[in-house]
Each structure stands twice: as structure tokens, then as C-alpha cells.
Enzyme design. Structure first.
Site, PDB file in Angstrom:
ATOM      1  N   ASP A 282      -7.896  -5.817   0.402  1.00  0.00           N
ATOM      2  CA  ASP A 282      -8.383  -6.726  -0.785  1.00  0.00           C
ATOM      3  C   ASP A 282      -8.142  -8.021  -0.526  1.00  0.00           C
ATOM      4  OD1 ASP A 282      -9.986  -5.004  -1.778  1.00  0.00           O
ATOM      5  OD2 ASP A 282      -8.188  -4.002  -2.829  1.00  0.00           O
TER       6      ASP A 282
ATOM      7  N   HIS B 246       0.907  -1.335   0.128  1.00  0.00           N
ATOM      8  CA  HIS B 246       0.047   0.143   0.172  1.00  0.00           C
ATOM      9  C   HIS B 246       0.861   1.251  -0.080  1.00  0.00           C
ATOM     10  CE1 HIS B 246      -3.141   2.739   0.986  1.00  0.00           C
ATOM     11  NE2 HIS B 246      -3.975   1.988   0.487  1.00  0.00           N
TER      12      HIS B 246
END
Ligand code: CMC
Length: 436
Positions: free
Chosen positions: A371, A313
Site C-alpha cells: 500500500d 506487515h
């Protein structure tokens, strides 16, 4: 935002005069250097492709501490919101800054509920798509088309229009996502039922048929509602910045949100949940847990072009707090459905464990993101893989609209217009074609 005690001084090795730049502090998080007058003072721009060091706006909606793995909506930790509130509470909080009291909640929930139906003409518009179209292609079109149906709420400079379009978008997204699904499955659309909760209604529109009554399962509804809460906002990510930039031209809210949907589709952003599940399927097909080592080797090879989807991320350099909550939900859903031994879940847990012990991931601070597990939950609930990103778009709509409305009501707002470092040809003249 307040002026900090310090100022930044920018000096140049060329001997040009140095400039003093104001430094501001927010309530938490890094300070910012105000460079708005830099070009006027020095004739230079700053250079920051990918916005690695640029605060593009001032916002009081969402705060992320990437090192701590902390996510706050209007100051409230995501863990508390996910366990003590529902998605519509979260919508109210993001839009208006505070959690609703009982009366405000009743009024807001009712207001959203009575706007869930879409103009009947929308279904004829939808029929123009091929049945095998990707749901995100359909959603980009449907959301953009809302501006052609709701003319009375398209003036972004009118606060009342902004309010009505926010409610309409939040209310109609589940209806549109379910319609896109039903269309691809060749089943009749199911109209919203106002006696159900926001998420229960969505599940019924997805999985109900006119042939028999559909009873939403509480555990699955709660899981889907949590997916919505966890995806509701994430400060200035790519799709939110797209919505802000698009909306900064004064375009209508439906058009700006459609731009966000288009941006979200990419596999580095919202498309990662679909890509993560496809990746797990692929590993499973090629030998499952025994083949993880081989797969990780490919991921670490820069030339392979393969990434561990659902990992990494831009902001979280510690565990994504949403991933923890999602893993918990994953266990609950699989337990409820008697799928505790689901091979993909086992594979995901094994893959996570191996990756978290590997020097490559450790040194780059790559952890599972939201996710990594959301695809397994959605697949267990019965959502087709190609619809995952559309569900993300449904949930993120409130964040996009809250950020858009915050920008428009800011007296300092200007159209977004980045500059560039030009490295193309300098001025030249066209030669006659025979001499080129
Ligand atoms: N698998 C393998 N290597 C990775 C991964 C990954 N998933 N993510 C980053 N890296 C490596 C990258 O190759 C680079 O290595 P090096 O320093 O040797 O060149 C290093 O880690 C830093 O990565 P980066 O690409 O500079 O980081 P970024 O901040 O630009 O990218 C990201 C962030 C999310 C786009 C990236 O981690 C990624 O592509 N992850 C997979 C896609 C994904 O799961 N996206 C969902 C994000 S969460 C949901 C959302 O907000 O939409």
C-alpha cells in the site's frame, strides 16, 4: 497435510499427566501442532489473541514466506504472475488451482464478461445512499444486497451455486465500484462493454461518460490490472478469515463477501492505501521532504499514536514483494503521464529511504508494504483517494471466494467457534435496585 515424524509432548509443572500431540507438515512452511483434542484431554484451551501462532485452517491456495519476502499463488511466484499473466488468469488459477490453457481462458473470460451487468434495480438501491457516503460503506451495502437479487446462487452447500456466485461476484464487482464512484460524482452510470478486457471495461465504466467515446490507455490498464493481481489473495489475513468465519455458518456467499468488505475497510488492513496517501499529503502540506525527520520522530514516539502507513506487515519481515512490483508500476505510470517529478512520489521515495536506514524500523523489520506505492499509482490514474479500498475489495473478491469455496468443500469443515479466557465477574445475584 501429512503426519510428521515427530510428535509434541505437552507437560505441566502442576504434575498433571502430559499429553502427546500430533505434528503435521505442509508442502512448505512451518509445521503445525494439532490441538483439536487438547480440551477433551486436558480441559484447557490454547490462548492466542490476534492468531500470532495459530493456523486456523488447511489451505492450498496462497503461500507466503515472510522472511524471504516470497508470495506464491498456487505455487507460482507473484513476480511471474504480475509480468506474464492477466488478472482473469489469476482468478482462474486461484479458483481452480491451475492456470488456464487457451481454450479454458477463452471460456472463462467469456463467462465473466457476460455476467458484468447488474440487476437494473441495483441503481435504485444505490440511490438510497447519501452522495457523500464513503465508497466502502456503499460497497458493504451493495455486495450484501446481491443476495437479495440473485436467489438462484445463494445455497453455499450446492457446488453449482458456489460456481455461479463466484463468477457473478468477480464479474460484478467492477460494475459496482464504478457505479459507487459515478454516484458520488453525480455522473450517469456507464454500462459494461463486453468487447473490452476486464480491466479496460472497468476503466471505461469509471472514466467514460455518455458524451464521448472513452479509449482506455494500455499502460494504465496494465497498471490497474497489476494492482488487481497483487491484491487478489494473501492467505489468512483479517478479511479472508472474516469471510471464512462468516461463511462457516452456512450463510450465502454474497453475505460472506460483504463481511470481508467491511473488515477490509479498516486502516490496519485495506484502508492503509488511503491512509498512506493522506499521510503523504499531510507531510507535503507541512513542508515536504524537509519535514520527514520530524515526522519520523513522531512515528517513533509511542504516545503520538502516529504510524508510518504503508509500512510493516504481520507476515513479511523482509521486503513485501508486492511493494517492489508496485514501485516499478508507479514509475511506469508516472512516466506515461509525464509526471516523473510528481512531488508525492519523490516524497514517498525519500521517506522510504530514511525509514529503511533508521534503527527503529530496521530492528522491528518494518518495510514498505503493497500500500505504500499503490495510492500514488491510483491517484495518477485518476482514482479518487476514497475509492482506493473499494478497488482493493474488487481485487480481493476472488481470493475471498476461492478461500470460502475451499473451506466449504473440505469434508473436515466445521462452523468457526473460538473459545476465550474469561476474566469477568464470577456468578452473582441481582440485588434490589435500592441496594445497588
Ligand atoms: N509505523 C510505526 N511503527 C510500527 C508500524 C508502523 N507502520 N508497524 C509496526 N510498528 C511497530 C509497532 O509499534 C511495534 O513496536 P513495539 O515492538 O515497540 O511495540 C512493532 O513495530 C511490531 O508491530 P505490531 O503492531 O506488533 O505488528 P503487527 O503484526 O501486529 O501489525 C500491521 C502489522 C500491518 C497492522 C502494522 O505494521 C501497521 O499498522 N502498519 C501500518 C498499516 C498498514 O500499512 N497496513 C497495511 C498492511 S498490508 C495490506 C493489507 O494486507 O491489508
Amino acid at each position: 497435510m501429512k503426519l510428521a515424524d515427530t510428535k509434541a509432548t505437552l507437560s505441566f509443572s502442576s504434575g498433571s499427566p502430559s499429553v502427546e500431540l500430533p505434528v503435521y507438515s505442509g508442502t512448505v512452511g512451518p509445521q503445525v501442532i494439532d490441538i483439536r483434542k487438547l480440551y477433551a484431554q486436558t480441559g484447557m484451551f490454547t490462548y492466542d489473541p490476534g492468531f500470532l501462532s495459530t493456523a486456523a485452517c488447511q489451505s492450498s491456495i496462497t503461500y507466503i514466506d515472510g522472511d524471504k519476502g516470497e508470495l506464491l499463488y498456487r505455487g507460482y511466484p507473484i513476480e511471474q504472475l504480475a509480468t506474464q499473466c492477466d488478472f482473469l488468469d489469476t482468478c482462474y488459477l486461484l479458483l481452480y488451482g491451475e492456470l488456464p490453457n487457451a481454450e479454458q481462458k477463452q471460456k472463462f473470460d467469456r463467462n465473466v464478461t457476460i455476467h458484468t451487468m447488474v440487476n437494473e434495480q441495483m441503481q435504485f438501491f444505490l440511490r438510497g445512499f447519501r452522495r457523500d457516503a464513503h465508497p466502502m460503506a456503499v460497497m458493504t451495502g451493495l455486495v450484501g444486497a446481491l443476495s437479495a437479487f440473485y436467489h438462484d446462487s445463494t445455497d453455499i452447500n450446492n457446488p453449482e451455486h458456489r460456481e455461479i456466485s463466484a463468477i457473478r461476484l468477480i464479474a460484478k464487482m467492477p460494475t459496482l465500484v464504478a457505479m459507487a464512484y459515478k454516484y458520488s460524482a453525480g455522473q450517469p452510470y456507464i454500462y459494461p462493454k463486453n468487447s473490452l478486457s476486464y480491466t479496460g471495461n472497468f476503466m471505461r465504466m469509471m472514466f467514460g461518460t455518455p458524451c464521448e467515446e472513452y479509449e482506455p490507455n494500455d499502460v494504465l490498464v496494465r497498471a490497474m490490472d497489476r494492482i488487481f493481481i497483487l491484491h487478489a489473495d494473501h492467505e489468512q489475513n483479517a478479511s479472508t478469515s472474516t469471510v471464512r468465519l462468516c461463511g462457516s455458518s452456512g450463510t450465502n456467499p454474497f453475505a460472506a463477501i460483504a463481511a470481508g468488505v467491511a473488515c477490509l475497510w479498516g486502516p490496519a488492513h485495506g484502508g492503509a492505501n488511503e491512509a498512506a496517501l493522506n499521510m503523504l499529503h499531510e507531510i507535503q502540506k507541512n513542508g515536504g521532504v524537509d519535514k520527514i525527520g520530524e515526522f519520523i520522530k513522531q512515528v517513533k514516539d509511542k504516545n503520538s499514536g502516529i504510524k508510518l502507513m504503508g509500512f510493516g506487515h504481520r507476515v513479511y519481515k523482509n521486503y513485501d514483494p508486492r511493494a517492489k512490483l508496485m514501485q516499478e508500476t508507479c514509475k511506469e505510470v508516472l512516466g506515461e503521464l509525464g509526471l516523473e517529478n510528481d512531488p508525492l512520489f519523490k516524497l514517498a521515495m525519500a521517506l522510504e529511504k530514511i525509514a529503511l536506514e533508521d534503527e527503529y524500523f530496521v530492528s522491528r523489520k518494518l518495510y514498505p508494504n503493497v500500500d505504500f506505492y499503490s495510492g500514488i499509482v491510483q491517484r495518477a490514474i485518476g482514482i479518487p483517494v476514497s475509492l482506493f479500498t473499494a478497488i482493493f475489495a474488487l481485487a480481493r473478491t476472488v481470493g475471498w471466494i476461492a478461500q470460502l469455496n475451499e473451506m466449504i468443500s473440505d469434508p473436515e469443515y466445521k462452523i468457526g467457534r473460538p473459545r476465550q479466557l474469561y476474566d469477568g465477574a464470577t456468578r452473582r445475584d441481582i440485588k434490589p435496585i435500592a441496594q445497588r
